[in-house]
Design a protein around this motif. Sequence first.
Motif, short mmCIF file in Angstrom:
data_model
loop_
_atom_site.label_atom_id
_atom_site.label_comp_id
_atom_site.label_asym_id
_atom_site.label_seq_id
_atom_site.Cartn_x
_atom_site.Cartn_y
_atom_site.Cartn_z
N VAL A 31 0.86 -1.18 0.00
CA VAL A 31 0.00 0.00 0.00
C VAL A 31 0.90 1.23 0.00
O VAL A 31 1.83 1.32 0.81
N TYR A 32 0.62 2.16 -0.92
CA TYR A 32 1.38 3.40 -1.01
C TYR A 32 0.57 4.52 -0.36
O TYR A 32 -0.61 4.72 -0.68
N VAL A 33 1.22 5.28 0.53
CA VAL A 33 0.59 6.41 1.22
C VAL A 33 1.63 7.51 1.36
O VAL A 33 2.81 7.32 1.05
N GLY A 34 1.20 8.67 1.84
CA GLY A 34 2.15 9.70 2.26
C GLY A 34 2.65 10.60 1.15
O GLY A 34 3.69 11.27 1.33
N GLY A 35 1.96 10.67 0.04
CA GLY A 35 2.38 11.57 -1.04
C GLY A 35 1.23 11.78 -2.01
O GLY A 35 0.17 11.16 -1.91
N ASP A 36 1.45 12.67 -2.96
CA ASP A 36 0.43 12.89 -3.99
C ASP A 36 0.31 11.64 -4.87
O ASP A 36 1.33 11.03 -5.23
N ILE A 37 -0.90 11.28 -5.21
CA ILE A 37 -1.15 10.17 -6.13
C ILE A 37 -1.94 10.73 -7.31
O ILE A 37 -3.10 11.11 -7.17
N VAL A 38 -1.26 10.82 -8.46
CA VAL A 38 -1.88 11.35 -9.68
C VAL A 38 -2.36 10.16 -10.49
O VAL A 38 -1.56 9.40 -11.05
N THR A 39 -3.65 9.97 -10.56
CA THR A 39 -4.20 8.74 -11.14
C THR A 39 -4.31 8.76 -12.66
O THR A 39 -4.38 7.72 -13.30
N VAL A 40 -4.36 9.96 -13.26
CA VAL A 40 -4.66 10.12 -14.70
C VAL A 40 -6.00 9.44 -15.04
O VAL A 40 -6.20 8.93 -16.13
N ASP A 41 -6.88 9.41 -14.08
CA ASP A 41 -8.24 8.89 -14.23
C ASP A 41 -9.19 10.06 -14.03
O ASP A 41 -9.34 10.55 -12.90
N ASP A 42 -9.82 10.52 -15.08
CA ASP A 42 -10.65 11.73 -14.99
C ASP A 42 -11.81 11.58 -14.00
O ASP A 42 -12.30 12.57 -13.46
N THR A 43 -12.23 10.35 -13.75
CA THR A 43 -13.35 10.14 -12.82
C THR A 43 -12.88 10.13 -11.36
O THR A 43 -13.70 10.23 -10.46
#
Length: 548
Positions: free
Chosen positions: A8-20
């Motif tokens: 599991v990744y936490v603790g930073g920005d997560i840019v999904t490139v998922d418009d929804t």
Amino acid sequence: MATAADTVYVGGDIVTVDDTNPSAQALAVRDGRIVAVGGHDEVLAGQQGPDTRVVDLAGATLLPGFLDPHSHYINSLTVANQVNVFSPPAGPGADVGAIIQELKKFRDSQRIPRDEMIVAYGYDDTLMPGGRALHKEDLDAEFPDNPVVVGHVSMHGAVLNSAAMQMFGITADTPTPPGGVIVRKPGSTEPDGLVMETAFLPIFAAMPKPTAAQEISWSRAGQLLYAAAGITTAHEGATHAADVELIYRAAEGGANLIDVVAYPFILELDEVLRSHPPQEFGRYRNRVKLGGVKVTLDGSPQGRTAYFSTPYLTDGPDGQHNWRGELGFSQDTVNGWFKQVYDLGLPLDIHANGDAAIDVALAAHEFAAADDLRRDRLTVMVHSQFVRRDQLQRYVDYRIIPSFFTSHAFYFGDAHVQLRGPEQAHFLSPMRAAIDLGLQPTNHTDFVVTPLDQMFVVWTAVNRVSRSGALIGGDQRVTPLEAIKAITINAARQYREADQKGSLEVGKLADLVVLEDNPLTVDPMAIKDIGVVETVKEGQTVYRAATA
């Protein structure tokens, strides 16, 4: 917990490139796939078990792994054994003297024996001070016994010394083939050193390849160059039949850290099809797939071999007046190639830089796709650098994907202003116009024409600044998110893999990249300075930056 996540990744920005679902606080991976994307507490509560590894991004940014829309992967296998003579800042080749010095340093440090070939890459004649180009005599003076091939930055030619000329049988009596360039000494037929386009093809095909014992180690080394740039899917454009087999052999031997998509060259397609029938294309085996077929129509604008409808503002590479470049093949031949590929039901990548080459490609499409011009055949116009506005509209009409090359704005933008004039130069790789028309363009490095550096690609699309600091087509700048999409979800669509790659969504492969900072929120001019921290392929780390 039977269904706990592996990571599991936490603790930073997560840019999904998922418009929804454009951003998240946590992402979970199990068995190489994304199983949760959402809020911190929600994901941990649903996915964390006793053996789950929780990765604290510590302020770094997580994005989908980058997909390389176009480069020449096969060259990455040999780059470690070649000499970088790119002009600064990509390399040390500031002038002819610096290029010679780098070649000598390589020869001496590697203890290259007499008669062994020395190969360099990245030579850019447009950036030589005072227009002082590299000639074969410059190389002969220091390398009388070693064949030396200094690759032009376009990858469409090279400067050869006399020993290399002799090796490849190029003399004053050698005719220049149609669509080729053999630069001659003024007032004579004596070759000057520079060989390009169709005249260069036999030389390119004969470049040194790894031995059977080296194939796996060289392949891994090459793939690490891609992984270090955050790339989890690499592209091999214009693949020779022998290189198709090399790529498959190395993969079967366990070489592949990332996916590789290869496009056999049209001139060798029949040979490839004998071992790899059309139904094999589009399917991965050991992380390799044949993506389609490559057709090359013209050369490079910086090499003055791209094919235009109007003349260059300077003479051609061999002093030709009113030079527009030229097509290496007839329209009828190109029509036949398109029809062969379309009839096989295979995707087609078309190298076309100049607007006249694009006209030829569009005419060939109209011929070969006459039954249904709008069917999605996964046709990609690679580079499309000097596409006209009317041609962009036909891309929309014919469902053709433009794969642009905005790095040219920096590396060659100043040269294009001189060679083609400001109007055309400022409409170079027009991503803004393409997106506004509803197209979903991709953007590439064409490595080794420019370095593997995805953050630099994004920076050039967002800023469009040249080496001199000039703005090259400010109205064609795109947003950071649009630039990221061009190397993630749009590239996944280009490969028909958007259901598996290109965004951080549940069910997709855990192909990930961790960046030092968030390209969507930093100062746009700082995007090129963002480093890759880690690259993950299907949940497994394939690259991690060294810590200080």
